[in-house]
Design a protein around this motif. Structure first.
Motif, PDB file in Angstrom:
ATOM      1  N   THR A 113       0.846  -1.197   0.000  1.00  0.00           N
ATOM      2  CA  THR A 113       0.000   0.000   0.000  1.00  0.00           C
ATOM      3  C   THR A 113       0.884   1.251   0.000  1.00  0.00           C
ATOM      4  O   THR A 113       0.539   2.265  -0.610  1.00  0.00           O
ATOM      5  CB  THR A 113      -0.916   0.007   1.245  1.00  0.00           C
ATOM      6  OG1 THR A 113      -1.655  -1.206   1.257  1.00  0.00           O
ATOM      7  CG2 THR A 113      -1.867   1.178   1.233  1.00  0.00           C
ATOM      8  N   ILE A 114       2.013   1.163   0.659  1.00  0.00           N
ATOM      9  CA  ILE A 114       2.895   2.324   0.799  1.00  0.00           C
ATOM     10  C   ILE A 114       3.413   2.813  -0.563  1.00  0.00           C
ATOM     11  O   ILE A 114       3.219   3.984  -0.901  1.00  0.00           O
ATOM     12  CB  ILE A 114       4.034   2.021   1.796  1.00  0.00           C
ATOM     13  CG1 ILE A 114       3.423   1.854   3.208  1.00  0.00           C
ATOM     14  CG2 ILE A 114       5.105   3.099   1.776  1.00  0.00           C
ATOM     15  CD1 ILE A 114       4.380   1.344   4.256  1.00  0.00           C
ATOM     16  N   PRO A 115       4.039   1.968  -1.393  1.00  0.00           N
ATOM     17  CA  PRO A 115       4.471   2.484  -2.703  1.00  0.00           C
ATOM     18  C   PRO A 115       3.306   2.823  -3.628  1.00  0.00           C
ATOM     19  O   PRO A 115       3.447   3.688  -4.497  1.00  0.00           O
ATOM     20  CB  PRO A 115       5.368   1.378  -3.271  1.00  0.00           C
ATOM     21  CG  PRO A 115       5.054   0.163  -2.486  1.00  0.00           C
ATOM     22  CD  PRO A 115       4.572   0.625  -1.142  1.00  0.00           C
ATOM     23  N   VAL A 116       2.155   2.159  -3.452  1.00  0.00           N
ATOM     24  CA  VAL A 116       0.986   2.535  -4.268  1.00  0.00           C
ATOM     25  C   VAL A 116       0.621   3.987  -3.979  1.00  0.00           C
ATOM     26  O   VAL A 116       0.426   4.781  -4.892  1.00  0.00           O
ATOM     27  CB  VAL A 116      -0.212   1.590  -3.993  1.00  0.00           C
ATOM     28  CG1 VAL A 116      -1.507   2.179  -4.558  1.00  0.00           C
ATOM     29  CG2 VAL A 116       0.048   0.216  -4.594  1.00  0.00           C
ATOM     30  N   ILE A 117       0.538   4.346  -2.707  1.00  0.00           N
ATOM     31  CA  ILE A 117       0.191   5.734  -2.350  1.00  0.00           C
ATOM     32  C   ILE A 117       1.286   6.692  -2.818  1.00  0.00           C
ATOM     33  O   ILE A 117       1.009   7.779  -3.297  1.00  0.00           O
ATOM     34  CB  ILE A 117      -0.049   5.852  -0.834  1.00  0.00           C
ATOM     35  CG1 ILE A 117      -1.301   5.062  -0.447  1.00  0.00           C
ATOM     36  CG2 ILE A 117      -0.175   7.328  -0.414  1.00  0.00           C
ATOM     37  CD1 ILE A 117      -1.494   4.890   1.048  1.00  0.00           C
ATOM     38  N   LYS A 118       2.525   6.276  -2.717  1.00  0.00           N
ATOM     39  CA  LYS A 118       3.635   7.142  -3.138  1.00  0.00           C
ATOM     40  C   LYS A 118       3.595   7.444  -4.638  1.00  0.00           C
ATOM     41  O   LYS A 118       3.791   8.582  -5.044  1.00  0.00           O
ATOM     42  CB  LYS A 118       4.970   6.495  -2.767  1.00  0.00           C
ATOM     43  CG  LYS A 118       6.178   7.326  -3.177  1.00  0.00           C
ATOM     44  CD  LYS A 118       7.476   6.677  -2.738  1.00  0.00           C
ATOM     45  CE  LYS A 118       8.668   7.397  -3.293  1.00  0.00           C
ATOM     46  NZ  LYS A 118       9.162   8.472  -2.474  1.00  0.00           N
ATOM     47  N   LEU A 151       6.611   7.670   6.788  1.00  0.00           N
ATOM     48  CA  LEU A 151       6.706   6.239   7.124  1.00  0.00           C
ATOM     49  C   LEU A 151       7.931   5.606   6.468  1.00  0.00           C
ATOM     50  O   LEU A 151       8.646   4.815   7.097  1.00  0.00           O
ATOM     51  CB  LEU A 151       5.450   5.485   6.679  1.00  0.00           C
ATOM     52  CG  LEU A 151       4.220   5.615   7.545  1.00  0.00           C
ATOM     53  CD1 LEU A 151       3.046   4.864   6.913  1.00  0.00           C
ATOM     54  CD2 LEU A 151       4.462   5.099   8.949  1.00  0.00           C
ATOM     55  N   LEU A 152       8.170   5.948   5.206  1.00  0.00           N
ATOM     56  CA  LEU A 152       9.331   5.384   4.512  1.00  0.00           C
ATOM     57  C   LEU A 152      10.639   5.808   5.189  1.00  0.00           C
ATOM     58  O   LEU A 152      11.571   5.013   5.296  1.00  0.00           O
ATOM     59  CB  LEU A 152       9.331   5.788   3.035  1.00  0.00           C
ATOM     60  CG  LEU A 152       8.319   5.044   2.163  1.00  0.00           C
ATOM     61  CD1 LEU A 152       8.218   5.698   0.788  1.00  0.00           C
ATOM     62  CD2 LEU A 152       8.675   3.563   2.038  1.00  0.00           C
ATOM     63  N   LYS A 153      10.687   7.058   5.660  1.00  0.00           N
ATOM     64  CA  LYS A 153      11.891   7.522   6.357  1.00  0.00           C
ATOM     65  C   LYS A 153      12.087   6.786   7.681  1.00  0.00           C
ATOM     66  O   LYS A 153      13.219   6.633   8.150  1.00  0.00           O
ATOM     67  CB  LYS A 153      11.813   9.028   6.600  1.00  0.00           C
ATOM     68  CG  LYS A 153      12.020   9.827   5.347  1.00  0.00           C
ATOM     69  CD  LYS A 153      11.904  11.312   5.596  1.00  0.00           C
ATOM     70  CE  LYS A 153      12.045  12.045   4.260  1.00  0.00           C
ATOM     71  NZ  LYS A 153      11.638  13.413   4.345  1.00  0.00           N
TER      72      LYS A 153
END
Length: 158
Positions: A113-118, A151-153
């Motif tokens: 979900t994280i890279p999708v939103i990014k 979140l990625l950081k």
């Protein structure tokens, strides 16, 4: 590759959007993450632009999805990680204006979900499962993209 940290794991336990038992009407670009969520959408006549699947729920319970996707891609993504391969494929798929694509994950799709939103454009609807609660529906906004960057950081990068 990004690795899940305890801090981010705690943050991800909270849904990013409203949790639904039955989804409201959805329009525009749709990305579905998770097998049960995708199966629910397909059985209700909603064909996502992109479905991200690993054919399991709750880590090891098999899920059968009797649907023939128009285009299928595969990547490896180990549990607790966001692999570089998954990031690059999602980034690429975010630029394609098509429907009924599947990204099959060898490993686990939970964190994708994280890279999708990014990478997907603002106003894309993202739907993912919240175990034992329902489905989370959110629209990508600039504010949500900033939350994802934080979140990625906070994840361990290798």
């Amino acid at each position: 590759m990004y690795l899940l940290t305890d801090e981010v794991a705690r943050e991800l336990k909270k849904p990013f959007g409203k949790v639904y038992k039955e989804l409201p009407s959805i329009d525009g670009k749709v990305v579905s993450i998770g097998d049960v969520t995708t199966k629910h959408l397909l059985s209700n006549g909603i064909i996502p632009n992109l479905s991200i699947l690993d054919f399991k729920t709750k880590r090891n319970i098999p899920v059968n999805i009797p649907h023939k996707f128009k285009t299928i891609f595969e990547v490896e993504n180990p549990q607790g990680c966001i692999s570089d391969e998954a990031i690059e494929r999602i980034k690429y798929l975010s630029t394609i204006h098509d429907r009924d694509m599947a990204l099959i994950i060898k490993g686990e799709e939970d964190l994708l979900t994280i890279p999708v939103i990014k990478y997907f454009p603002e106003d894309t609807s993202v739907i993912y499962g919240q175990p034992d609660e329902g489905m989370v529906l959110l629209k990508i906004t600039d504010e949500l993209k900033q939350k994802i960057e934080k979140l990625l950081k906070d994840m361990e990068e290798r």
